[in-house]
Structures are given as structure tokens and as C-alpha cells.
Design a protein around this motif. Structure first.
Motif, short mmCIF file in Angstrom:
data_model
loop_
_atom_site.label_atom_id
_atom_site.label_comp_id
_atom_site.label_asym_id
_atom_site.label_seq_id
_atom_site.Cartn_x
_atom_site.Cartn_y
_atom_site.Cartn_z
N PHE A 232 9.15 -1.88 -2.14
CA PHE A 232 7.69 -1.94 -2.03
C PHE A 232 7.08 -2.29 -3.39
O PHE A 232 6.12 -3.05 -3.49
N ASN A 233 7.65 -1.71 -4.45
CA ASN A 233 7.15 -2.01 -5.80
C ASN A 233 7.40 -3.47 -6.17
O ASN A 233 6.59 -4.10 -6.84
N LEU A 234 8.51 -3.99 -5.72
CA LEU A 234 8.83 -5.39 -5.96
C LEU A 234 7.79 -6.30 -5.30
O LEU A 234 7.37 -7.31 -5.86
N LEU A 235 7.35 -5.92 -4.11
CA LEU A 235 6.35 -6.70 -3.39
C LEU A 235 5.02 -6.77 -4.14
O LEU A 235 4.30 -7.76 -4.04
N SER A 236 4.70 -5.70 -4.89
CA SER A 236 3.42 -5.67 -5.60
C SER A 236 3.31 -6.82 -6.60
O SER A 236 2.21 -7.29 -6.90
N LEU A 237 4.44 -7.29 -7.13
CA LEU A 237 4.43 -8.42 -8.06
C LEU A 237 3.94 -9.70 -7.39
O LEU A 237 3.34 -10.56 -8.03
N GLY A 238 4.21 -9.83 -6.11
CA GLY A 238 3.81 -11.03 -5.38
C GLY A 238 2.48 -10.90 -4.67
O GLY A 238 2.11 -11.81 -3.91
N PHE A 239 1.74 -9.82 -4.91
CA PHE A 239 0.49 -9.60 -4.20
C PHE A 239 -0.48 -10.78 -4.29
O PHE A 239 -1.06 -11.18 -3.26
N PRO A 240 -0.72 -11.37 -5.47
CA PRO A 240 -1.69 -12.49 -5.53
C PRO A 240 -1.30 -13.65 -4.63
O PRO A 240 -2.15 -14.22 -3.93
N VAL A 241 -0.03 -14.02 -4.65
CA VAL A 241 0.43 -15.15 -3.83
C VAL A 241 0.31 -14.81 -2.35
O VAL A 241 -0.15 -15.64 -1.53
N LEU B 271 0.82 -1.21 0.00
CA LEU B 271 0.00 0.00 0.00
C LEU B 271 0.86 1.27 0.00
O LEU B 271 0.40 2.33 -0.39
N LEU B 272 2.10 1.12 0.42
CA LEU B 272 3.00 2.28 0.47
C LEU B 272 3.47 2.72 -0.91
O LEU B 272 4.07 3.79 -1.05
N ASN B 273 3.17 1.91 -1.93
CA ASN B 273 3.51 2.33 -3.29
C ASN B 273 2.78 3.60 -3.71
O ASN B 273 3.21 4.28 -4.64
N ALA B 274 1.69 3.90 -3.03
CA ALA B 274 0.97 5.13 -3.33
C ALA B 274 1.76 6.36 -2.90
O ALA B 274 1.50 7.47 -3.36
N TYR B 275 2.75 6.17 -2.04
CA TYR B 275 3.47 7.30 -1.45
C TYR B 275 4.98 7.27 -1.68
O TYR B 275 5.62 8.31 -1.74
N VAL B 276 5.56 6.08 -1.78
CA VAL B 276 7.02 5.95 -1.83
C VAL B 276 7.46 5.62 -3.25
O VAL B 276 7.16 4.54 -3.77
N PRO B 277 8.18 6.50 -3.93
CA PRO B 277 8.63 6.23 -5.30
C PRO B 277 9.77 5.22 -5.34
O PRO B 277 10.52 5.08 -4.38
N PRO B 278 9.91 4.51 -6.46
CA PRO B 278 10.97 3.49 -6.58
C PRO B 278 12.37 4.04 -6.39
O PRO B 278 13.26 3.32 -5.91
#
Length: 331
Positions: A36-45, A23-30
Motif C-alpha cells: 500500500f505504501n508503494l502505491l502512494s508513490l504512484g498516486f499522482p499518475v 487510503l489504507l496506509n492510515a491503518y496498515v503498517p509497512p
């Protein structure tokens, strides 16, 4: 059994924290912190594991189940960006859009032409269309081409501008906007192809050899992190076009980014995701890997109301499925 439950409990808390971090991807840029952006890839799992563990606590009649259930409500919106069900809308659409990464037409130009002609769309946005292929869609004219993206429409093209163009070495992204007059009203269509990751199947497929697999994971991360940072730069030009547009905006294409990512949050700002508003089933559009990946989108201004959204899984002309959306525009 107590030890197993304790391990599950610690694991559940860990998964909850990882999900919260997405959820912090809304605020923290890469460029500040790309993980945090890397974690978004694993969200479904992560989400599946979280739900299964929550069910375990419910079946075990543990009070902590209610805590995890309440905490899980935080992820309702992130979940429906991946999988969704909306009731069918009874309004009549007056705008139909197709966005499709055609993988350079390797499956056949004629097949792509037939698919598009059968859809009778108002606007077609292609990515990886194949610069050496000249498509002819019934009743449609083509906008100015670039090496990777192009747009077709039945309506009047008023203005076209290239926002991002590849330099073939560092940057391979292409983005353009096209202002189109449809039944007397202007709309801005932004065709997006963000920096690709350039993975091949053998680069991400683990083979059971621990040393080789570890090296593959490291190599994947080495590609992901710089690409996330490039996306951050590329979003600036797109946001400028959206924010300065005097017309309603339709933003579509291959974002090379999953829902809940930095790219998703910042491109969606001020717009609506047609899949979230009108989609049914899974939003997964990239099918070359056996893993749910949604990277193709159609966003629109609030005045352009989504009535339906379909990932057409019957069309296997690329490693992407085409996405098709219909809208009701304000008169």
C-alpha cells in the motif's frame, strides 16, 4: 468502440481500487503489508489517469461518469496534499520557518547563507547540511550539530535532544528536537531526516531495454520495501516526542516519504500540514527526477496557525527546493 469502452471501464475500476488502497496506509503498517505504501508513490499518475477516464465518460454521455465522479470525491483530501490552492490570509504572521535539504552544500555555502539571510526567518532547519561546513546566518545561533541535520534560530534554545542517530551501516536517519523560547513562549521544533532510499538517477531511469528495465524495477522495489519498514520504526521515536511535548510542536524536514503514505498519516496525527492549510500550487519539493515528488514538509500543532506556505522554486541550490512557512501563534 464497445470493446474500447469495456477496456477503459475495467481499467478505470482497477485504478479506482488502487487509489482506494493508498487510503489504507492510515491503518496498515509497512511491516504488515508494504505494498500500500508503494502505491502512494504512484498516486499522482493514478489520479491523473482516473480524472482523464472520468472526463472520457462525461464526454461520452455515460451514466457511469456520475458514479466515478462521486467515488472520486474520496480523493479530494489526498489530492490537496500534492496540489492545493488556498485564499490569501490577511492576518499578520509572527513566526517564519524554513526547512531545506541543502545536499551537503555542494552548490556553495555562501549562496545558501545569502538565501537564508534574505528570508529573515525565525527558525531554519537544515538537512544534509554538510558537517564540514560552518554556516553563519545573520542574527542566528546554531543548535547542537549532528552529521546530517542542524537548526538555527534568532531565539533562545532551552533544550536539545537527539532522537534518532545514524549508525552509518543499517540506519542513516537523523532526528532531533529542540525546545526554543520565542517571545516568552516555548515551542518544540523537531528536525526530521528519515531513512533515505539512496537512489541515483541511472538506477531509476528506464532505457527501453525490457530485460534491463525489469531488473531496474525489481532493484528499486528491493530498496523501497526495507526502507518503508525502517521508517515505521523511526516514526515511533518522533511520535513519542510529539505526544509527550509540553509545548506546541513544529515538525519539519525531509521525510523521504510522499503524501498519502504511512509515514505521512502517522506523523501528521494531531498536527496540521502547513501546505494543506495555506499552500498554493504544487507541493513538489524534490526536483531531481521528472516526476512530482513531495517529501519536504512543515507540520504544526493547532495553536500554531499556518498563514502561508511556499516551495521556493527560484532557489536551485540542491536537488530539493526549500520550503518556507509563516504562522500566527497564540498569545
Amino acid at each position: 468502440m464497445k470493446i474500447v469502452r469495456f477496456i477503459f471501464f475495467i481499467g478505470h475500476i482497477g485504478i479506482a481500487l488502487l487509489l482506494a488502497a493508498t487510503l489504507l496506509n492510515a491503518y496498515v503498517p509497512p511491516k504488515t503489508f508494504p505494498w500500500f505504501n508503494l502505491l502512494s508513490l504512484g498516486f499522482p499518475v493514478l489520479m491523473i489517469a482516473y480524472i482523464l477516464l472520468t472526463l472520457f465518460w462525461i464526454i461520452s454521455w455515460k451514466k457511469r461518469a456520475f458514479v466515478f465522479l462521486l467515488f472520486g470525491l474520496m480523493f479530494f483530501k489526498p489530492i490537496i496534499r500534492w496540489i492545493n490552492y488556498t485564499p490569501q490570509k490577511n492576518e499578520t504572521p509572527d513566526l517564519k520557518i524554513i526547512s531545506f535539504n541543502a545536499k551537503y552544500g555542494f552548490s556553495g555555502k555562501n549562496k545558501i547563507e545569502k538565501f537564508v539571510d534574505d528570508q529573515n526567518a525565525d527558525v531554519v532547519l537544515l538537512q544534509e547540511y554538510g558537517t564540514n561546513k560552518k554556516y553563519h546566518f545573520n542574527g542566528m545561533k546554531e543548535g547542537p550539530q549532528s552529521y546530517v541535520i542542524t537548526i538555527f534560530t534568532k531565539h533562545k534554545i532551552v533544550e536539545h535532544k537527539q532522537l534518532i542517530k545514524s549508525d552509518y551501516i543499517y540506519n542513516n536517519a537523523y532526528v532531533s528536537h529542540t525546545d526554543i523560547e520565542i517571545r516568552g513562549k516555548m515551542y518544540r521544533f523537531i528536525n526530521v531526516y528519515l531513512q533515505p532510499f539512496k537512489f541515483k538517477k541511472n538506477m531509476v531511469k528506464l532505457n527501453g531495454n525490457s530485460e534491463e528495465d525489469e531488473q531496474k524495477v525489481k532493484d528499486v522495489v528491493k530498496r523501497l520495501i526495507p526502507t518503508f519498514k525502517m521508517h515505521q520504526e523511526q516514526i515511533i521515536a518522533i511520535r513519542k516526542s510529539i505526544d509527550e511535548s509540553p509545548y506546541p510542536v513544529i515538525l519539519a524536514g525531509d521525510f523521504n516519504s510522499v503524501p498519502n503514505s504511512y509515514e505521512y498519516y502517522h506523523l501528521l496525527e494531531g498536527l496540521q500540514d502547513a501546505f494543506v492549510e495555506a499552500g498554493r500550487g504544487s507541493g513538489t519539493s524534490f526536483h531531481d527526477y521528472k516526476f512530482p515528488i513531495r517529501i519536504d514538509y512543515i507540520f504544526s500543532s493547532p495553536s500554531v496557525k499556518p498563514l502561508s506556505y511556499k516551495v521556493d522554486r527560484s532557489v536551485k541550490l540542491s536537488d530539493h527546493f526549500p520550503v518556507i512557512a509563516t504562522f500566527k501563534t497564540e498569545k
